[in-house]
Scaffold this motif. Structure first.
Motif, PDB file in Angstrom:
ATOM      1  N   GLN A  44     -15.594 -27.405 -64.994  1.00 31.22           N
ATOM      2  CA  GLN A  44     -14.438 -27.269 -65.878  1.00 31.22           C
ATOM      3  C   GLN A  44     -14.918 -27.178 -67.314  1.00 31.22           C
ATOM      4  OE1 GLN A  44     -12.130 -30.772 -65.017  1.00 31.22           O
ATOM      5  NE2 GLN A  44     -11.064 -29.780 -63.340  1.00 31.22           N
ATOM      6  N   ASP A  45     -14.312 -26.288 -68.070  1.00 32.62           N
ATOM      7  CA  ASP A  45     -14.655 -26.099 -69.477  1.00 32.62           C
ATOM      8  C   ASP A  45     -14.541 -27.418 -70.241  1.00 32.62           C
ATOM      9  OD1 ASP A  45     -14.962 -24.758 -72.088  1.00 32.62           O
ATOM     10  OD2 ASP A  45     -12.838 -25.258 -72.289  1.00 32.62           O
ATOM     11  N   ASN A  46     -15.567 -27.690 -71.037  1.00 32.62           N
ATOM     12  CA  ASN A  46     -15.527 -28.846 -71.933  1.00 32.62           C
ATOM     13  C   ASN A  46     -16.067 -28.446 -73.305  1.00 32.62           C
ATOM     14  OD1 ASN A  46     -14.830 -31.528 -72.437  1.00 32.62           O
ATOM     15  ND2 ASN A  46     -16.925 -32.230 -72.136  1.00 32.62           N
ATOM     16  N   GLY A  47     -16.118 -27.145 -73.558  1.00 36.14           N
ATOM     17  CA  GLY A  47     -16.597 -26.618 -74.826  1.00 36.14           C
ATOM     18  C   GLY A  47     -17.377 -25.337 -74.605  1.00 36.14           C
ATOM     19  N   PRO A  48     -16.792 -24.180 -74.908  1.00 37.44           N
ATOM     20  CA  PRO A  48     -17.459 -22.909 -74.658  1.00 37.44           C
ATOM     21  C   PRO A  48     -18.691 -22.724 -75.555  1.00 37.44           C
ATOM     22  CG  PRO A  48     -15.496 -22.556 -75.967  1.00 37.44           C
ATOM     23  CD  PRO A  48     -15.502 -24.012 -75.577  1.00 37.44           C
ATOM     24  N   PRO A  49     -19.517 -21.732 -75.227  1.00 39.15           N
ATOM     25  CA  PRO A  49     -20.709 -21.485 -76.036  1.00 39.15           C
ATOM     26  C   PRO A  49     -20.350 -21.241 -77.498  1.00 39.15           C
ATOM     27  CG  PRO A  49     -20.792 -20.185 -74.026  1.00 39.15           C
ATOM     28  CD  PRO A  49     -19.419 -20.800 -74.102  1.00 39.15           C
ATOM     29  N   GLY A  50     -21.135 -21.852 -78.367  1.00 36.97           N
ATOM     30  CA  GLY A  50     -20.922 -21.648 -79.795  1.00 36.97           C
ATOM     31  C   GLY A  50     -21.790 -22.567 -80.616  1.00 36.97           C
ATOM     32  N   LEU A  51     -21.779 -22.313 -81.910  1.00 34.39           N
ATOM     33  CA  LEU A  51     -22.521 -23.161 -82.844  1.00 34.39           C
ATOM     34  C   LEU A  51     -21.794 -24.483 -83.038  1.00 34.39           C
ATOM     35  CD1 LEU A  51     -23.554 -20.577 -85.580  1.00 34.39           C
ATOM     36  CD2 LEU A  51     -25.091 -21.885 -84.090  1.00 34.39           C
ATOM     37  N   ARG A  52     -22.569 -25.537 -83.143  1.00 36.02           N
ATOM     38  CA  ARG A  52     -22.058 -26.861 -83.491  1.00 36.02           C
ATOM     39  C   ARG A  52     -22.807 -27.304 -84.745  1.00 36.02           C
ATOM     40  NH1 ARG A  52     -20.497 -24.983 -78.517  1.00 36.02           N
ATOM     41  NH2 ARG A  52     -18.825 -26.242 -77.677  1.00 36.02           N
ATOM     42  N   PRO A  53     -22.450 -26.745 -85.911  1.00 36.88           N
ATOM     43  CA  PRO A  53     -23.209 -27.007 -87.137  1.00 36.88           C
ATOM     44  C   PRO A  53     -23.132 -28.456 -87.616  1.00 36.88           C
ATOM     45  CG  PRO A  53     -21.247 -25.728 -87.632  1.00 36.88           C
ATOM     46  CD  PRO A  53     -21.348 -25.822 -86.124  1.00 36.88           C
ATOM     47  N   HIS A  54     -22.205 -29.243 -87.069  1.00 36.05           N
ATOM     48  CA  HIS A  54     -22.149 -30.655 -87.445  1.00 36.05           C
ATOM     49  C   HIS A  54     -23.370 -31.407 -86.900  1.00 36.05           C
ATOM     50  CE1 HIS A  54     -19.803 -30.057 -83.762  1.00 36.05           C
ATOM     51  NE2 HIS A  54     -20.142 -31.276 -83.395  1.00 36.05           N
ATOM     52  N   TYR A  55     -24.085 -30.822 -85.896  1.00 33.71           N
ATOM     53  CA  TYR A  55     -25.343 -31.405 -85.418  1.00 33.71           C
ATOM     54  C   TYR A  55     -26.501 -30.881 -86.263  1.00 33.71           C
ATOM     55  CZ  TYR A  55     -22.646 -32.833 -81.322  1.00 33.71           C
ATOM     56  OH  TYR A  55     -21.710 -33.383 -80.480  1.00 33.71           O
ATOM     57  N   HIS A  56     -26.634 -29.579 -86.368  1.00 31.59           N
ATOM     58  CA  HIS A  56     -27.526 -28.903 -87.309  1.00 31.59           C
ATOM     59  C   HIS A  56     -27.169 -27.420 -87.295  1.00 31.59           C
ATOM     60  CE1 HIS A  56     -30.330 -27.088 -84.369  1.00 31.59           C
ATOM     61  NE2 HIS A  56     -30.462 -28.259 -83.786  1.00 31.59           N
ATOM     62  N   PRO A  57     -27.580 -26.650 -88.304  1.00 30.92           N
ATOM     63  CA  PRO A  57     -27.108 -25.272 -88.452  1.00 30.92           C
ATOM     64  C   PRO A  57     -27.389 -24.337 -87.267  1.00 30.92           C
ATOM     65  CG  PRO A  57     -28.163 -25.999 -90.464  1.00 30.92           C
ATOM     66  CD  PRO A  57     -28.404 -27.073 -89.439  1.00 30.92           C
ATOM     67  N   SER A  58     -28.417 -24.599 -86.471  1.00 33.58           N
ATOM     68  CA  SER A  58     -28.761 -23.708 -85.360  1.00 33.58           C
ATOM     69  C   SER A  58     -28.411 -24.284 -83.992  1.00 33.58           C
ATOM     70  CB  SER A  58     -30.262 -23.386 -85.400  1.00 33.58           C
ATOM     71  OG  SER A  58     -30.575 -22.698 -86.578  1.00 33.58           O
ATOM     72  N   TYR A  59     -27.629 -25.355 -83.935  1.00 31.38           N
ATOM     73  CA  TYR A  59     -27.289 -26.010 -82.668  1.00 31.38           C
ATOM     74  C   TYR A  59     -26.255 -25.172 -81.931  1.00 31.38           C
ATOM     75  CZ  TYR A  59     -26.701 -30.128 -79.625  1.00 31.38           C
ATOM     76  OH  TYR A  59     -26.697 -31.012 -78.572  1.00 31.38           O
ATOM     77  N   TYR A  60     -26.708 -24.446 -80.907  1.00 35.00           N
ATOM     78  CA  TYR A  60     -25.856 -23.563 -80.118  1.00 35.00           C
ATOM     79  C   TYR A  60     -25.781 -24.133 -78.714  1.00 35.00           C
ATOM     80  CZ  TYR A  60     -23.903 -19.181 -78.313  1.00 35.00           C
ATOM     81  OH  TYR A  60     -23.093 -18.237 -77.745  1.00 35.00           O
ATOM     82  N   SER A  61     -24.577 -24.489 -78.264  1.00 34.03           N
ATOM     83  CA  SER A  61     -24.464 -25.159 -76.972  1.00 34.03           C
ATOM     84  C   SER A  61     -23.148 -24.829 -76.283  1.00 34.03           C
ATOM     85  CB  SER A  61     -24.588 -26.674 -77.145  1.00 34.03           C
ATOM     86  OG  SER A  61     -23.488 -27.168 -77.892  1.00 34.03           O
ATOM     87  N   ALA A  62     -23.086 -25.257 -75.015  1.00 38.18           N
ATOM     88  CA  ALA A  62     -21.871 -25.168 -74.216  1.00 38.18           C
ATOM     89  C   ALA A  62     -21.802 -26.404 -73.337  1.00 38.18           C
ATOM     90  CB  ALA A  62     -21.879 -23.902 -73.358  1.00 38.18           C
ATOM     91  N   PHE A  63     -20.582 -26.813 -72.989  1.00 37.13           N
ATOM     92  CA  PHE A  63     -20.345 -28.015 -72.202  1.00 37.13           C
ATOM     93  C   PHE A  63     -19.434 -27.706 -71.023  1.00 37.13           C
ATOM     94  CE2 PHE A  63     -21.047 -29.177 -76.568  1.00 37.13           C
ATOM     95  CZ  PHE A  63     -21.820 -30.326 -76.530  1.00 37.13           C
ATOM     96  N   VAL A  64     -19.788 -28.260 -69.860  1.00 34.41           N
ATOM     97  CA  VAL A  64     -18.982 -28.091 -68.652  1.00 34.41           C
ATOM     98  C   VAL A  64     -18.943 -29.439 -67.921  1.00 34.41           C
ATOM     99  CG1 VAL A  64     -18.869 -26.936 -66.414  1.00 34.41           C
ATOM    100  CG2 VAL A  64     -19.558 -25.646 -68.422  1.00 34.41           C
TER     101      VAL A  64
END
Length: 122
Positions: free
Chosen positions: A85-105
């Motif tokens: 189940q989706d818990n956060g689609p792929p994308g930047l999470r700049p609040h972690y650092h500028p290049s933090y690209y992740s997805a959550f399921v």
């Protein structure tokens, strides 16, 4: 820091199938298998052990490293197709650092599974 981690499962086969499909873009496969569970990993080394337990599994947050952002995208698609189940689609999470690209399921047993790439966009 970790060599491997083990997680309980009420259905090893279900969770093994989910992780194999979801993590295939990272090169994860069955490394070892026995009567009580399965060890998944890369290059024949088990890093994620899934073992049978009678009691309900405690949901965990498991984050896996990707070398490329395209692997994060592929993980997300594969994990959703595998019943996550989706818990956060792929994308930047700049609040972690500028290049933090992740997805959550969320896995079939409630684990928050993340794949993250720390590399800047190519």
């Amino acid at each position: 820091m970790f060599d491997h981690i083990g997680i309980r499962s009420n259905s090893v086969e279900t969770l093994e199938t989910f992780f194999l499909r979801a993590l295939a873009p990272l090169g994860v496969a069955v490394a070892m298998k026995g009567p009580h569970g399965a060890g998944l990993g890369k290059n024949g080394k088990p890093s994620l052990w899934i073992y049978q337990a009678a009691e309900p599994a405690t949901p965990l947050h498991l984050a896996f490293t990707a070398e490329r952002r395209s692997q994060v995208d592929a993980f997300y698609s594969s994990a959703i197709e595998a019943g996550g189940q989706d818990n956060g689609p792929p994308g930047l999470r700049p609040h972690y650092h500028p290049s933090y690209y992740s997805a959550f399921v969320i896995s079939p047993e409630g684990h928050n599974v993340e794949v993250v790439c720390h590399q800047p966009e190519a």
